[in-house]
Enzyme design. Sequence first.
Site, PDB file in Angstrom:
ATOM      1  N   ASN A 114       0.829  -1.203   0.000  1.00  0.00           N
ATOM      2  CA  ASN A 114       0.000   0.000   0.000  1.00  0.00           C
ATOM      3  C   ASN A 114       0.862   1.250   0.000  1.00  0.00           C
ATOM      4  O   ASN A 114       1.950   1.277   0.572  1.00  0.00           O
ATOM      5  CB  ASN A 114      -0.958  -0.015   1.195  1.00  0.00           C
ATOM      6  CG  ASN A 114      -0.382   0.670   2.431  1.00  0.00           C
ATOM      7  OD1 ASN A 114      -0.460   1.894   2.578  1.00  0.00           O
ATOM      8  ND2 ASN A 114       0.250  -0.123   3.304  1.00  0.00           N
ATOM      9  N   PHE A 118      -1.853   7.899   4.482  1.00  0.00           N
ATOM     10  CA  PHE A 118      -2.678   8.466   5.568  1.00  0.00           C
ATOM     11  C   PHE A 118      -3.915   9.180   5.028  1.00  0.00           C
ATOM     12  O   PHE A 118      -4.241  10.298   5.443  1.00  0.00           O
ATOM     13  CB  PHE A 118      -1.877   9.449   6.445  1.00  0.00           C
ATOM     14  CG  PHE A 118      -0.770   8.845   7.261  1.00  0.00           C
ATOM     15  CD1 PHE A 118      -0.672   7.487   7.486  1.00  0.00           C
ATOM     16  CD2 PHE A 118       0.187   9.680   7.850  1.00  0.00           C
ATOM     17  CE1 PHE A 118       0.359   6.944   8.259  1.00  0.00           C
ATOM     18  CE2 PHE A 118       1.211   9.164   8.622  1.00  0.00           C
ATOM     19  CZ  PHE A 118       1.303   7.793   8.820  1.00  0.00           C
ATOM     20  N   SER A 181       5.518   4.941   8.834  1.00  0.00           N
ATOM     21  CA  SER A 181       4.909   4.701   7.528  1.00  0.00           C
ATOM     22  C   SER A 181       5.872   5.141   6.435  1.00  0.00           C
ATOM     23  O   SER A 181       6.430   6.236   6.502  1.00  0.00           O
ATOM     24  CB  SER A 181       3.609   5.482   7.383  1.00  0.00           C
ATOM     25  OG  SER A 181       3.217   5.471   6.026  1.00  0.00           O
ATOM     26  N   ASN A 183       4.960   5.941   3.522  1.00  0.00           N
ATOM     27  CA  ASN A 183       4.187   6.641   2.487  1.00  0.00           C
ATOM     28  C   ASN A 183       3.964   8.125   2.752  1.00  0.00           C
ATOM     29  O   ASN A 183       3.231   8.778   2.021  1.00  0.00           O
ATOM     30  CB  ASN A 183       2.840   5.942   2.300  1.00  0.00           C
ATOM     31  CG  ASN A 183       3.037   4.490   1.905  1.00  0.00           C
ATOM     32  OD1 ASN A 183       3.875   4.192   1.061  1.00  0.00           O
ATOM     33  ND2 ASN A 183       2.309   3.593   2.560  1.00  0.00           N
ATOM     34  N   THR A 184       4.558   8.647   3.812  1.00  0.00           N
ATOM     35  CA  THR A 184       4.535  10.090   4.075  1.00  0.00           C
ATOM     36  C   THR A 184       5.983  10.538   4.050  1.00  0.00           C
ATOM     37  O   THR A 184       6.810  10.016   4.804  1.00  0.00           O
ATOM     38  CB  THR A 184       3.875  10.389   5.439  1.00  0.00           C
ATOM     39  OG1 THR A 184       2.505   9.993   5.373  1.00  0.00           O
ATOM     40  CG2 THR A 184       3.959  11.877   5.783  1.00  0.00           C
ATOM     41  N   LYS A 223       5.558   3.360  17.277  1.00  0.00           N
ATOM     42  CA  LYS A 223       5.553   2.292  16.264  1.00  0.00           C
ATOM     43  C   LYS A 223       6.697   2.484  15.283  1.00  0.00           C
ATOM     44  O   LYS A 223       6.823   3.546  14.672  1.00  0.00           O
ATOM     45  CB  LYS A 223       4.221   2.285  15.522  1.00  0.00           C
ATOM     46  CG  LYS A 223       4.108   1.154  14.505  1.00  0.00           C
ATOM     47  CD  LYS A 223       2.680   0.957  14.079  1.00  0.00           C
ATOM     48  CE  LYS A 223       2.548  -0.125  13.031  1.00  0.00           C
ATOM     49  NZ  LYS A 223       1.155  -0.307  12.630  1.00  0.00           N
ATOM     50  N   ASN A 252       5.958  -1.804  11.502  1.00  0.00           N
ATOM     51  CA  ASN A 252       5.158  -1.314  10.383  1.00  0.00           C
ATOM     52  C   ASN A 252       5.503  -2.139   9.114  1.00  0.00           C
ATOM     53  O   ASN A 252       6.161  -3.173   9.208  1.00  0.00           O
ATOM     54  CB  ASN A 252       5.459   0.178  10.179  1.00  0.00           C
ATOM     55  CG  ASN A 252       4.228   0.934   9.699  1.00  0.00           C
ATOM     56  OD1 ASN A 252       3.601   0.525   8.732  1.00  0.00           O
ATOM     57  ND2 ASN A 252       3.902   2.020  10.359  1.00  0.00           N
ATOM     58  N   TYR A 324      -2.957  -7.424  10.591  1.00  0.00           N
ATOM     59  CA  TYR A 324      -3.659  -6.699   9.527  1.00  0.00           C
ATOM     60  C   TYR A 324      -3.814  -7.618   8.318  1.00  0.00           C
ATOM     61  O   TYR A 324      -4.900  -8.113   8.029  1.00  0.00           O
ATOM     62  CB  TYR A 324      -2.924  -5.405   9.167  1.00  0.00           C
ATOM     63  CG  TYR A 324      -3.664  -4.494   8.212  1.00  0.00           C
ATOM     64  CD1 TYR A 324      -4.392  -4.992   7.135  1.00  0.00           C
ATOM     65  CD2 TYR A 324      -3.644  -3.112   8.379  1.00  0.00           C
ATOM     66  CE1 TYR A 324      -5.082  -4.155   6.266  1.00  0.00           C
ATOM     67  CE2 TYR A 324      -4.320  -2.264   7.507  1.00  0.00           C
ATOM     68  CZ  TYR A 324      -5.032  -2.802   6.449  1.00  0.00           C
ATOM     69  OH  TYR A 324      -5.710  -1.976   5.591  1.00  0.00           O
TER      70      TYR A 324
HETATM   71  C1  LIG Z   1      -3.327  -1.073   3.685  1.00  0.00           C
HETATM   72  C2  LIG Z   1      -2.523  -0.829   4.932  1.00  0.00           C
HETATM   73  C3  LIG Z   1      -2.606   0.404   5.573  1.00  0.00           C
HETATM   74  C4  LIG Z   1      -1.863   0.635   6.741  1.00  0.00           C
HETATM   75  N1  LIG Z   1      -1.994   1.835   7.376  1.00  0.00           N
HETATM   76  C5  LIG Z   1      -1.337   2.047   8.541  1.00  0.00           C
HETATM   77  C6  LIG Z   1      -1.516   3.248   9.266  1.00  0.00           C
HETATM   78  O1  LIG Z   1      -2.288   4.133   8.875  1.00  0.00           O
HETATM   79  N2  LIG Z   1      -0.819   3.401  10.426  1.00  0.00           N
HETATM   80  C7  LIG Z   1       0.017   2.437  10.918  1.00  0.00           C
HETATM   81  O2  LIG Z   1       0.605   2.633  11.982  1.00  0.00           O
HETATM   82  N3  LIG Z   1       0.187   1.273  10.259  1.00  0.00           N
HETATM   83  C8  LIG Z   1      -0.466   1.064   9.096  1.00  0.00           C
HETATM   84  N4  LIG Z   1      -0.298  -0.126   8.444  1.00  0.00           N
HETATM   85  C9  LIG Z   1       0.662  -1.135   8.960  1.00  0.00           C
HETATM   86  C10 LIG Z   1       0.001  -2.237   9.774  1.00  0.00           C
HETATM   87  O3  LIG Z   1      -0.601  -1.709  10.932  1.00  0.00           O
HETATM   88  C11 LIG Z   1       1.058  -3.292  10.186  1.00  0.00           C
HETATM   89  O4  LIG Z   1       2.007  -2.683  11.033  1.00  0.00           O
HETATM   90  C12 LIG Z   1       1.770  -3.916   8.983  1.00  0.00           C
HETATM   91  O5  LIG Z   1       0.893  -4.100   7.911  1.00  0.00           O
HETATM   92  C13 LIG Z   1       2.426  -5.264   9.330  1.00  0.00           C
HETATM   93  O6  LIG Z   1       1.474  -6.176   9.807  1.00  0.00           O
HETATM   94  P1  LIG Z   1       0.742  -7.284   8.865  1.00  0.00           P
HETATM   95  O7  LIG Z   1       1.828  -8.028   8.147  1.00  0.00           O
HETATM   96  O8  LIG Z   1      -0.064  -8.126   9.831  1.00  0.00           O
HETATM   97  O9  LIG Z   1      -0.133  -6.524   7.920  1.00  0.00           O
HETATM   98  C14 LIG Z   1      -1.016  -0.380   7.261  1.00  0.00           C
HETATM   99  C15 LIG Z   1      -0.949  -1.613   6.609  1.00  0.00           C
HETATM  100  C16 LIG Z   1      -1.680  -1.855   5.458  1.00  0.00           C
HETATM  101  C17 LIG Z   1      -1.594  -3.193   4.785  1.00  0.00           C
END
Ligand SMILES: Cc1cc2nc3c(=O)[nH]c(=O)nc-3n(C[C@H](O)[C@H](O)[C@H](O)COP(=O)(O)O)c2cc1C
Length: 345
Positions: A114, A118, A181, A183-184, A223, A252, A324
């Site tokens: 992704n 934000f 993140s 992406n910012t 985080k 993350n 997630y």
């Molecule tokens: C589509 C998407 C959007 C995410 N947005 C955020 C976010 O806004 N803030 C954040 O702290 N982590 C965000 N994450 C990271 C997840 O919280 C997590 O730390 C990361 O995906 C690793 O866990 P997973 O492998 O179980 O997905 C996002 C992950 C995905 C896939």
Amino acid sequence: MALIPFPLARPFLFGLEPEHAHELTMAALAAIQRTPMIAVVSQPRVHDPVSIAGLTFPNRIGLAAGLDKNGRCIDAFGAMGFGFVEVGTVTPLAQPGNPKPRLFRIPEAGVLINRLGFNNDGLAAFVANVRRARFRSRGGILGLNIGKNAATPIERAVDDYLLCLDGVYPHADYVTVNISSPNTKNLRALQSDEALDALLGAVQKRRSALAKQHGRRVPIFVKIAPDLDAAQIMAIAACLQRHRIDGVIATNTTIARDAVQHLPHGNETGGLSGAPVFEASNRVIAQLRAALGAAYPIIGVGGVMSAADAQAKIAAGANLVQIYTGFIYKGPALVEAAARALRAK
Ligand SMILES: Cc1cc2nc3c(=O)[nH]c(=O)nc-3n(C[C@H](O)[C@H](O)[C@H](O)COP(=O)(O)O)c2cc1C
């Protein structure tokens, strides 16, 4: 939509463009979450209470941030058996995020990529949603995850975090400061020594004032990314302790692409989540545990696709586990299975 059980809904949802599938599901969950129809997706909440950072978590499995950026569906996720739910990342002002498409599935590898950036409705709408939720009054633990607007220069990032902290503080069981993140622009630079010191110093000072004002000391978690070397992790650990931060969430998404380069969408820009993050985030967790000692709260997240993976996160050194991408691929059944597996430990 999501009004049918996950195994039946999955093929339909996976036939749709990923962000569209997400929006449809969230709209359906928001519509039914405080009605009897929530029974369709409800599961028992495994009873396995654990005290971490002064909070009693009903079980060790939580929803990771970013799935419910606006805090719209807290009660729906609560009904699925999560012991804790983290919503956000919220920024002070609403912002659209990056141009679409910006969310990609790589099912062969159990991966999402992704670059949402934000996208969210801003702090005021977020707080209004959070206030409507009943999850906390039913014993669930609610984490509120805060960030900065894309338009705020990185030198002024602290202002955005403090604005968000002020707004979410009275409504949170814990607050997560998200500095990881990809992406910012420049956000992850806040993990470097001096910037982190300044940010956490300011956050800690404001938290002391808010604790007095509200008569409650809300734990703060930070985080971090998986793309850090051992020296960077040591420096972050020292900074967390110096500023009496209550816990760390590791990790993350990653910017690494080794596992998916050969697959469709494998070279999309953004943060990669799911199975390939598992080892990288476990390494970070183990290094944090070694640096921070046995008592320090660590929330492990990254690549938990099965109950056994959740057990491995605990074995790596985590106290609690968030999910997630595994939830997207495996559905709510993973929540109950993982919570049960950890209780059995
Ligand atoms: C589509 C998407 C959007 C995410 N947005 C955020 C976010 O806004 N803030 C954040 O702290 N982590 C965000 N994450 C990271 C997840 O919280 C997590 O730390 C990361 O995906 C690793 O866990 P997973 O492998 O179980 O997905 C996002 C992950 C995905 C896939």
